[in-house]
Design a protein around this motif. Structure first.
Motif, PDB file in Angstrom:
ATOM      1  N   ALA A  55      41.938  44.244  25.988  1.00 59.78           N
ATOM      2  CA  ALA A  55      42.563  43.631  25.455  1.00 59.78           C
ATOM      3  C   ALA A  55      43.775  44.008  26.158  1.00 59.78           C
ATOM      4  O   ALA A  55      44.586  43.721  26.914  1.00 59.78           O
ATOM      5  CB  ALA A  55      42.785  43.167  24.311  1.00 59.78           C
ATOM      6  N   ILE A  56      44.113  45.690  25.682  1.00 57.13           N
ATOM      7  CA  ILE A  56      44.641  46.572  25.464  1.00 57.13           C
ATOM      8  C   ILE A  56      44.689  47.423  26.447  1.00 57.13           C
ATOM      9  O   ILE A  56      45.986  47.370  27.572  1.00 57.13           O
ATOM     10  CB  ILE A  56      44.235  48.174  25.374  1.00 57.13           C
ATOM     11  N   GLU A  57      43.716  47.151  28.176  1.00 53.40           N
ATOM     12  CA  GLU A  57      43.972  47.620  29.210  1.00 53.40           C
ATOM     13  C   GLU A  57      45.116  45.853  30.144  1.00 53.40           C
ATOM     14  O   GLU A  57      45.095  46.441  31.136  1.00 53.40           O
ATOM     15  CB  GLU A  57      41.977  47.348  30.478  1.00 53.40           C
ATOM     16  N   ARG A  58      44.017  44.974  29.835  1.00 52.62           N
ATOM     17  CA  ARG A  58      44.964  44.223  30.550  1.00 52.62           C
ATOM     18  C   ARG A  58      46.339  44.094  30.554  1.00 52.62           C
ATOM     19  O   ARG A  58      46.807  43.360  30.834  1.00 52.62           O
ATOM     20  CB  ARG A  58      44.267  42.514  29.767  1.00 52.62           C
ATOM     21  N   GLU A  59      46.433  44.111  29.000  1.00 51.43           N
ATOM     22  CA  GLU A  59      48.260  44.055  28.512  1.00 51.43           C
ATOM     23  C   GLU A  59      49.353  44.568  28.589  1.00 51.43           C
ATOM     24  O   GLU A  59      50.573  44.763  29.166  1.00 51.43           O
ATOM     25  CB  GLU A  59      47.929  44.179  26.943  1.00 51.43           C
ATOM     26  N   LEU A  60      48.189  45.952  29.549  1.00 54.19           N
ATOM     27  CA  LEU A  60      49.575  47.324  29.561  1.00 54.19           C
ATOM     28  C   LEU A  60      50.377  46.967  30.536  1.00 54.19           C
ATOM     29  O   LEU A  60      51.669  47.432  30.258  1.00 54.19           O
ATOM     30  CB  LEU A  60      48.161  48.850  30.223  1.00 54.19           C
ATOM     31  N   PRO A  61      49.873  46.481  32.100  1.00 52.73           N
ATOM     32  CA  PRO A  61      51.115  46.104  32.662  1.00 52.73           C
ATOM     33  C   PRO A  61      52.340  45.088  31.430  1.00 52.73           C
ATOM     34  O   PRO A  61      53.577  45.784  31.745  1.00 52.73           O
ATOM     35  CB  PRO A  61      50.728  45.296  33.926  1.00 52.73           C
ATOM     36  N   GLU A  62      52.100  44.459  31.154  1.00 47.18           N
ATOM     37  CA  GLU A  62      53.216  43.698  30.096  1.00 47.18           C
ATOM     38  C   GLU A  62      53.758  44.354  29.204  1.00 47.18           C
ATOM     39  O   GLU A  62      55.155  44.013  29.011  1.00 47.18           O
ATOM     40  CB  GLU A  62      52.744  42.446  30.628  1.00 47.18           C
TER      41      GLU A  62
END
Ligand code: IPE
Ligand code: IPE
Ligand code: MG
Length: 253
Positions: A91-98
């Protein structure tokens, strides 16, 4: 205007909570209700984290502190712990750009060294990558418990005394608070617990001394933006007296 927008515009902008803390509970029961395995509840819970973070940011809330995994949660079945650890890293990897786009800074609160290496690296990467962000300060409590944190602070202060860096009498509330994981942050104004239990489960015991508590039976995956705004509206209707009388508060004494 839809109902959510209407509720948001009814908020008193001068009385917004600066710091909101949440106990994200009820993933397992949500899954069970749908006939799913518990892990699917945790996966669904990630979407609520995403929404709650976005809304906090949009509402101009400065600090959001989320209880994602407690010290006691290490005692869960090992497969559930493994899934949670995997999900946290994913989740943290996926959310980082946003998060970066929204100027959100990640802080990690807890005994992070206990987190397995792979998700831990992703967490550290996100923390470092967002270190310059000045919008919402998002505290992720992982392998966190309040008694762990308070004991750790006591140990640090004791070492400083032994090393002659401070005197015993220099230890006051401020110095103690400065040695907690929330050092430099204001205490939560509002603590929300989803999932129906009315307990604190070893969360922020020092910091919530004067927080307003809000308990809702809604399970975390079902916790909607509207329900979040309802909690803030409820908060705004309370009188925070800090030990004074209502008359003193109203006269701004
Ligand atoms: C909260 O949901 C998430 C964590 C504690 C990691 P639970 O997994 O505690 O869900 P319930 O309380 O069993 O429904
Ligand atoms: C509290 O939920 C911890 C988190 C939300 C991470 P629990 O589900 O672990 O709490 P208890 O066991 O019901 O008190
Ligand atoms: Mg629970």
């Amino acid at each position: 205007m839809d109902q959510l927008q209407e509720k948001i515009s009814s908020l008193d902008k001068s009385r917004m909570p600066v710091h909101v803390a949440m106990i994200m509970d009820g993933n397992g029961r949500w899954a069970k209700k749908q006939g799913f395995v518990r892990s699917e509840g945790h996966a669904e819970g990630v979407s609520t984290v995403h929404r709650v973070t976005k809304l906090s940011s949009d509402l101009g809330i400065k600090y959001l502190t989320l209880y994602a995994f407690s010290t006691e949660n290490w005692n869960r079945p090992s497969e559930e712990v493994a899934t949670l650890m995997y999900l946290i890293g994913w989740a943290i990897e996926r959310e980082l750009p946003e998060l970066l786009r929204n100027n959100v800074r990640i802080h990690l609160l807890g005994d992070i060294e206990r987190i397995p290496e792979e998700p831990r690296k992703k967490l550290f990467f996100a923390r470092d990558a967002t270190a310059h962000c000045t919008g919402l300060q998002l505290n992720m409590c992982l392998s966190y418990s309040s008694r762990w944190e308070i004991t750790y602070a006591a140990r640090k202060l004791a070492k400083m005394v032994v090393n002659g860096e401070i005197s015993v009498d220099a230890i006051d509330e401020k110095m103690f608070a400065d040695n907690l994981t929330t050092a430099g942050m204001p205490d939560p104004d509002l603590l929300i617990r989803t999932g129906g239990e009315e307990r604190i489960s070893n969360y922020l015991l020092w910091q919530i001394a004067y927080s307003e508590l809000y308990f809702t039976p809604v399970l975390w995956p079902d916790f909607s933006d509207e329900e979040y705004v309802d909690a803030i509206i409820d908060f705004q209707n309370r009188e925070r007296r800090y030990g004074k009388t209502s008359e003193q508060v109203q006269n701004n004494e």
